[in-house]
Design an enzyme around this catalytic site. Structure first.
Site, PDB file in Angstrom:
ATOM      1  N   GLN A 195     -70.760  34.515  18.377  1.00 37.54           N
ATOM      2  CA  GLN A 195     -71.781  33.559  18.790  1.00 37.54           C
ATOM      3  C   GLN A 195     -72.740  33.370  17.611  1.00 37.54           C
ATOM      4  O   GLN A 195     -73.672  34.148  17.415  1.00 37.54           O
ATOM      5  CB  GLN A 195     -72.513  34.077  20.027  1.00 37.54           C
ATOM      6  N   ARG A 215     -77.989  32.690  23.020  1.00 39.83           N
ATOM      7  CA  ARG A 215     -77.821  31.835  21.857  1.00 39.83           C
ATOM      8  C   ARG A 215     -76.566  30.989  22.023  1.00 39.83           C
ATOM      9  O   ARG A 215     -75.684  31.292  22.839  1.00 39.83           O
ATOM     10  CB  ARG A 215     -77.715  32.672  20.577  1.00 39.83           C
ATOM     11  N   ALA A 236     -77.038  30.217  30.088  1.00 34.81           N
ATOM     12  CA  ALA A 236     -75.930  30.606  29.211  1.00 34.81           C
ATOM     13  C   ALA A 236     -75.923  29.799  27.917  1.00 34.81           C
ATOM     14  O   ALA A 236     -76.747  28.905  27.695  1.00 34.81           O
ATOM     15  CB  ALA A 236     -74.608  30.448  29.946  1.00 34.81           C
ATOM     16  N   HIS A 237     -74.942  30.114  27.053  1.00 35.53           N
ATOM     17  CA  HIS A 237     -74.916  29.542  25.713  1.00 35.53           C
ATOM     18  C   HIS A 237     -74.684  28.036  25.710  1.00 35.53           C
ATOM     19  O   HIS A 237     -74.011  27.497  26.574  1.00 35.53           O
ATOM     20  CB  HIS A 237     -73.876  30.247  24.839  1.00 35.53           C
ATOM     21  N   ASN A 238     -75.314  27.398  24.718  1.00 41.91           N
ATOM     22  CA  ASN A 238     -75.177  25.959  24.465  1.00 41.91           C
ATOM     23  C   ASN A 238     -75.752  25.071  25.564  1.00 41.91           C
ATOM     24  O   ASN A 238     -75.468  23.878  25.608  1.00 41.91           O
ATOM     25  CB  ASN A 238     -73.717  25.571  24.212  1.00 41.91           C
TER      26      ASN A 238
END
Length: 347
Positions: A195, A215, A236-238
């Site tokens: 990540q 991240r 969560a990510h993105n």
């Protein structure tokens, strides 16, 4: 703090109706005393004005004549919140950079910032003026913290996390941890996807205790300006959250979701990955969202449905057992007449 109502009215920019007096505290209408200031935000609470002992009440012009002293406001709840800031100094009376904190020589801590004992500020990190980092906080390498931010005890900022100005993060929150990304192996098991993105939290965001925001795998996860996130939330990510959203406790937002401006998500709502939620949408409590939501829609239920439909379903659900009994009775009556319920009544 003890202050005259006239001086308080001047500081808040509100007109004073009635007698001037000294006040020293705040309280609800039911229990406020003669030296307390209270407020009324809705007409349904008007009967309490007859019995309250509050020294003054923040209220609209409509109720100003019902009390001995009134601070007249177009928005009493908002102005009472401003009053609370005057009577409630911020937590933490330490100032400066403690010699019992670890601040890497390559970190930059601006003049006027505070780093409490037992905090860690890693290499390349920047801490803006007026920001406060409480004990037990970890600020990883190359993080950037803007002006007048507050990191309460045991907040973790993993490497390269960026906070804008006036961001408040409550105890135990973890910002910029790895997203949950893995690739299945042919022979079983999973390999981790690095990540390598970042997390950007824009100005005037507040993040609740024990909330986690990951991240991005690539590029960045973004929390928009003015958004307020409650305790125990997972982003969560993105994900990209727009400005001025309200995300209530135990909401879970899966990876790569896009949330518009002024969106409200009530407690324990869950959003599947790659979902888009339009500006001004409202997601009700314990709502399961698996498809996109247009702007302005109100949703409820599992799976999520338009709120009116959800409420009709909710009201009908308790009647299902009686409906089932009636159907069975009708089937028996039809059988007694020689019909076959399985054939739609045909003989």
């Amino acid at each position: 703090m003890e202050i005259a109502l006239s001086a308080l009215a001047e500081r808040l920019g509100l007109p004073l109706r009635g007698s001037d007096r000294q006040v020293s505290g705040v309280g609800p209408l039911e229990s406020a005393g003669p030296q307390d200031v209270s407020f009324i935000s809705a007409a349904k609470y008007a009967p309490l004005l007859k019995t309250t002992r509050a020294g003054a009440v923040i209220c609209t012009e409509e109720f100003a004549g019902s009390v001995d002293a009134a601070l007249v406001s177009a928005n009493p709840a908002l102005d009472f919140a401003r009053l609370l800031e005057l009577f409630s100094p911020p937590q933490g009376r330490f100032s400066g950079v403690s010699d019992r904190a670890f601040v890497d020589p390559q970190a930059r801590v601006a003049e006027g910032a505070t780093v409490f004992p037992l905090a860690y500020v890693g290499p390349g990190a920047e801490v803006g003026p007026g920001s406060r980092i409480f004990p037990g906080c970890y600020v990883g390498e190359d993080c950037r913290i803007g002006r007048d931010c507050t990191l309460y005890p045991n907040v973790t900022l993993m490497a390269r996390t960026v906070l804008g100005d006036r961001v408040m993060v409550h105890p135990g929150a973890v910002l910029g941890a790895d997203g949950f990304g893995y690739v299945p192996r042919a022979g079983g098991g999973r390999d981790k996807i690095p990540q390598v993105g970042t997390l950007v939290v824009e100005d005037d965001v507040e993040i609740g205790a024990n909330t986690t925001i990951d991240r991005a795998m690539l590029e960045k996860t973004v929390i928009g300006r003015g958004t307020k996130i409650d305790n125990l939330v997972q982003v969560a990510h993105n994900c990209v959250l727009g400005e001025n959203c309200t995300i209530v406790a135990q909401v879970g937002i899966a990876g790569s979701c896009t949330v518009g401006r002024d969106v409200i998500m009530a407690g324990q709502a869950g959003v599947a990955d790659h979902v888009s939620i339009g500006d001004g949408a409202v997601v009700g409590p314990i709502c399961g969202v698996r498809t996109d939501i247009p702007a302005g829609m109100r949703m409820g239920g599992i799976p999520a449905m338009e709120y009116g439909t959800y409420m009709r379903n909710l009201s009908l659900a308790p009647k299902i057992p009686d409906l089932f009994k009636r159907v069975r009775q009708l089937e028996k009556a039809l059988e007694a007449l020689g019909g076959d319920p399985g054939q739609g009544g045909r003989t």
